[in-house]
Design an enzyme around this catalytic site. Structure first.
Site, PDB file in Angstrom:
ATOM      1  N   GLU A   1       0.829  -1.221   0.000  1.00  0.00           N
ATOM      2  CA  GLU A   1       0.000   0.000   0.000  1.00  0.00           C
ATOM      3  C   GLU A   1       0.859   1.266   0.000  1.00  0.00           C
ATOM      4  O   GLU A   1       0.589   2.208   0.757  1.00  0.00           O
ATOM      5  CB  GLU A   1      -0.978  -0.003   1.175  1.00  0.00           C
ATOM      6  CG  GLU A   1      -1.978  -1.148   1.076  1.00  0.00           C
ATOM      7  CD  GLU A   1      -3.098  -1.116   2.124  1.00  0.00           C
ATOM      8  OE1 GLU A   1      -3.079  -0.246   3.009  1.00  0.00           O
ATOM      9  OE2 GLU A   1      -3.983  -1.986   2.039  1.00  0.00           O
TER      10      GLU A   1
ATOM     11  N   GLU B   1      -4.891  -8.779   0.294  1.00  0.00           N
ATOM     12  CA  GLU B   1      -5.657  -8.403   1.480  1.00  0.00           C
ATOM     13  C   GLU B   1      -7.112  -8.320   1.065  1.00  0.00           C
ATOM     14  O   GLU B   1      -7.465  -7.522   0.188  1.00  0.00           O
ATOM     15  CB  GLU B   1      -5.199  -7.065   2.073  1.00  0.00           C
ATOM     16  CG  GLU B   1      -3.905  -7.158   2.833  1.00  0.00           C
ATOM     17  CD  GLU B   1      -3.532  -5.869   3.570  1.00  0.00           C
ATOM     18  OE1 GLU B   1      -4.439  -5.157   4.041  1.00  0.00           O
ATOM     19  OE2 GLU B   1      -2.324  -5.594   3.654  1.00  0.00           O
TER      20      GLU B   1
HETATM   21  O1  AHR Z   1      -4.924  -5.748   7.483  1.00  0.00           O
HETATM   22  C1  AHR Z   1      -4.873  -4.517   8.151  1.00  0.00           C
HETATM   23  C2  AHR Z   1      -4.191  -3.421   7.348  1.00  0.00           C
HETATM   24  O2  AHR Z   1      -5.030  -3.016   6.299  1.00  0.00           O
HETATM   25  C3  AHR Z   1      -2.890  -3.757   6.689  1.00  0.00           C
HETATM   26  O3  AHR Z   1      -1.808  -3.615   7.533  1.00  0.00           O
HETATM   27  C4  AHR Z   1      -2.797  -2.743   5.587  1.00  0.00           C
HETATM   28  O4  AHR Z   1      -2.016  -3.155   4.513  1.00  0.00           O
HETATM   29  C5  AHR Z   1      -4.253  -2.455   5.253  1.00  0.00           C
HETATM   30  O5  AHR Z   1      -4.499  -1.102   5.148  1.00  0.00           O
END
Ligand code: AHR
Length: 514
Positions: free
Chosen positions: A184, A307
């Site tokens: 990110e 994610e």
């Molecule tokens: O999974 C929680 C967080 O969400 C992670 O650290 C990040 O990459 C995302 O914003």
């Protein structure tokens, strides 16, 4: 791809399954997990060396968590972050524990002991039988550090970092195949947020160097949500040297129908990203300079959805540990997410539920450290998918009326139909089983659907696994240890129609006639 015909309200929906309509293989890496140094995910989650309750093995790993990971058959685990990775220096987490530096983690505003690091993670992966996937620090980290980490993990040479690994007790290389080029890096919350231009420039140089160091690794580019200009740009610049493109999305709404239809956004995201990856390849047909022996890409990079989950960040803020009490509505959201991955399996190289323990997790450990896990509502669709939705995706034809109310995000309503039955189908040719996964996203009505199974007729009775439905409250959770949401197993003598209970996930599984 599931084809779809919209029918008027009141008409009987139908689901048509044909064995000949194979769409693609289902990549087992779709059922991946994620462990971040965040809240109680690592410490108190998988690792608890000071545990006084007999809940750990000789390495300090929680025995019940290891068993749960094995049961879910998690094939790959992403580590160590997440946002955490933007200031993580891997050398802090190797060598004698008492000498490891304590650091401040600005991402989750926490002290990090570094007692769990690379070797502990690799041991954990070995124990649960999963592959490691490491994320590189492209925040405060340097390319040098990244190269050194690859050498530490993978090299058999007589060089400093390979020898350091040996000095730490590990002779054989770990052969880590998957490496993420940051996390990110576009996010305003990141330490060292980047622009797409600068990130793409750096990612390409890092990719070149990392592949020179180890041509066997696969690199995952840091994308955004799949439909942002960031995705288009970085793919365009880096398509030559990366193997997968990462996207992230969390869905959530307090409203049941919005919550369970929200993962449809991920379906659009996957389709759009796949087109962007293709476009990057088309616009870059010859490719640029490549390390010796490294072949130009012959297909667009696959998507690494590293994610994904249902996440209410108001209920479970990240810097308070992100422990969400999942309910039936969320479990059905997860089932729709997994249907999306099956339907779009052609484009998926890997997917990682964020995260695997405590933090947004399908399992939770007790705060007092005692043995015994809470299986959150999400556990059940995850388990059923991981156990049965394997092999090949079959394209089913669905006829259904649609939900026409508000969606979250709003663009779903404008771009994607939301049928009352959300369907995917997997054909495990080897075992001879068809698995039909159906979520009734209506919390007000059971839905009877005609099943047209043509050449996929059951040889015997159909196994039925149901999560939710009928009396189970959509707000019911298992968080306090009482299992209000579980799976009910029955059998069904196949007939022309099946009634899918309101607010339920149903998996119909049958062996096909020879
Ligand atoms: O999974 C929680 C967080 O969400 C992670 O650290 C990040 O990459 C995302 O914003």
């Amino acid at each position: 791809m599931t084809s779809f015909t919209k029918i008027p309200d009141g008409e009987t929906p139908s689901i048509e399954v044909t064995l000949s309509r194979v769409v693609s293989d289902i990549n087992p890496l779709m059922y991946g997990g994620f462990l971040e140094h965040m809240g109680r995910c690592i410490y108190g989650g998988i690792y608890d060396p000071d545990n006084k309750h007999g809940a750990i093995d000789e390495n300090g790993f929680r025995i019940d968590v290891i068993e749960a990971f094995k049961e879910l058959q998690i094939p790959v685990i992403r580590y160590p972050g997440g946002n955490f990775v933007a200031t993580y220096h891997w050398e802090d987490g190797v060598g004698p524990r008492e000498q490891r530096p304590r650091r401040w983690d600005p991402a989750w505003k926490a002290e990090e002991s570094n007692h769990f690091g690379t070797n502990e993670f690799m041991n954990f992966c070995d124990l649960v039988g999963t592959k490691p996937y490491l994320a590189l620090n492209m925040g405060t980290g340097t390319l040098d550090e990244a190269l050194n980490w690859v050498e530490y993990c993978n090299s058999t040479r007589n060089t400093h970092y390979a020898n350091l690994r040996r000095a730490h007790g590990r002779e054989e290389p770990y052969n880590v195949k998957y490496w993420a080029l940051g996390n990110e890096t576009w996010g305003p919350w990141q330490v060292e947020e980047d622009t797409k231009e600068n990130y793409a420039k750096r990612a390409l140089q890092w990719a070149k160097a990392l592949k020179l160091a180890d041509p066997n690794i696969e690199l995952i580019l840091c994308g955004k949500n799949g439909y942002d200009d960031w995705d288009r740009y970085v793919l365009q610049e880096c398509v030559d040297l990366v193997d997968m493109h990462s996207i992230h999305l969390y869905t959530y709404s307090h409203d049941f129908k919005e919550n369970v239809t929200a993962p449809r956004a991920a379906e659009r995201a996957i389709q759009i990203t796949a087109s962007l990856a293709e476009l990057a390849l088309i616009n870059n047909p010859t490719g640029g300079w490549r390390p010796n022996g490294y072949k130009p890409p012959s297909a667009p990079p696959k998507i690494c959805f590293d994610e994904w989950n249902v996440y209410d960040d108001q209920q479970a803020p990240g810097d308070e540990g992100g422990e969400q009490a999942y309910n039936l509505s969320d479990a059905l959201g997860v089932a729709v997410w997994l249907n999306v991955f099956i339907r779009q399996s052609k484009h998926i190289g890997m997917a990682n539920l964020a995260q695997s323990v405590n933090v947004l997790g399908p399992i939770s450990t007790r705060r007092d450290g005692g043995p015994g896990l809470v299986r959150q509502t999400l556990w059940w669709p995850l388990l059923l998918f991981s156990k049965y939705m394997r092999g090949k995706t079959l394209g089913v034809h669905l006829r259904s009326s649609t939900y026409e109310g508000s969606t979250s995000p709003d663009f779903i309503r404008k771009t994607t139909p939301t049928p009352w039955l959300d369907v995917s189908c997997a054909y495990d040719e080897e075992a001879g089983f068809v698995n039909l996964a159906v979520v009734n996203v209506n919390d007000e009505a059971d839905i009877a659907a005609d099943l047209d199974l043509s050449d996929a007729l059951p040889a015997k009775e159909v196994q039925v696994f149901t999560v939710g439905g009928g009396d189970v409250d959509v707000k019911a959770t298992n968080f306090d240890g009482v299992e209000r949401v579980g799976v009910v197993e029955t059998t069904w003598t196949a007939s022309a129609q099946y009634t899918f209970p309101k607010h339920s996930f149903t998996l119909l599984r049958w062996s096909v006639k020879a």
